[in-house]
Design an enzyme around this catalytic site. Structure first.
Site, short mmCIF file in Angstrom:
data_model
loop_
_atom_site.label_atom_id
_atom_site.label_comp_id
_atom_site.label_asym_id
_atom_site.label_seq_id
_atom_site.Cartn_x
_atom_site.Cartn_y
_atom_site.Cartn_z
N SER A 158 -50.27 26.33 16.02
CA SER A 158 -49.20 25.60 15.34
C SER A 158 -49.80 24.51 14.44
O SER A 158 -49.40 24.36 13.28
CB SER A 158 -48.27 24.98 16.38
OG SER A 158 -47.20 24.31 15.77
N ASP A 159 -50.76 23.76 14.95
CA ASP A 159 -51.43 22.74 14.15
C ASP A 159 -52.19 23.36 12.98
O ASP A 159 -52.19 22.83 11.86
CB ASP A 159 -52.40 21.92 15.00
CG ASP A 159 -51.72 20.84 15.82
OD1 ASP A 159 -50.49 20.64 15.66
OD2 ASP A 159 -52.41 20.19 16.62
#
Length: 188
Positions: A158-159
């Site tokens: 996600s990051d």
């Protein structure tokens, strides 16, 4: 020139790719430094995590609550093409460096805000990092162990997606600036 006020993964990943391609990236840190400086594993006394995400950048320490720190950041902004921040919504406005203030001084700047849930909406003021956003998206279930027990993901996907999305949007805004002469705001 890229002025980078981000920490941990999404913003530093975005700006290290810019540095790798020759951009001058100035990483602005507090006196305590980017928290990833203390993140294991370590090699030769340095965090591998920090080193890998911040190679090729110039790092300076500024206290953005002091007049001297604010003045120095304005100097950097005056000659910047890109400004990146990863604080919770409202922090940059309280410090006096929100998009309205920065673009009023440097109309050609591309200003990129990276946060867990964006600058507006029901979750905007909730802090979160990769695992929380993966959980809310339902993606953590993909990482269950063989017995169905949840496990910590091996990749901060996600990051990483946020960093890549922010980079893509920033590069497109820089292209757009060539046509319009005006920078832009990115809420990633």
């Amino acid at each position: 020139r890229v002025v980078d006020l981000s920490v941990f993964l999404p913003g530093p990943m975005m700006t290290v790719m810019m540095a790798d391609q020759g951009a001058e990236v100035i990483k602005v840190e507090t006196a305590a430094g980017d928290p990833s400086r203390e993140q294991a594993p370590f090699e030769a006394g340095q965090s591998v995590w920090f080193r890998n995400l911040n190679r090729g950048k110039k790092s300076i320490v500024l206290d953005l609550k002091s007049d001297a720190g604010k003045a120095r950041l304005w100097e950097l902004i005056d000659s910047a093409d890109v400004f990146v921040e990863g604080f919770r919504p409202g922090v940059m406005q309280r410090l006096g460096f929100d998009y309205a203030a920065v673009s009023a001084r440097n109309p050609r700047i591309v200003y990129c805000s990276i946060s867990a849930f964006g600058q507006h909406g029901a979750l905007a003021h909730h802090p979160a990092h990769d695992m929380a956003t993966q959980a809310l998206a339902g993606f953590l279930s993909v990482n269950d162990g063989p017995d169905g027990t949840p496990v910590v993901p091996g990749t901060a996907s996600s990051d990483m997606a946020a960093g890549l999305t922010a980079l893509s949007a920033t590069l497109m805004a820089l292209i757009g600036r060539e046509a319009s002469g005006k920078g832009d705001y990115i809420d990633c």
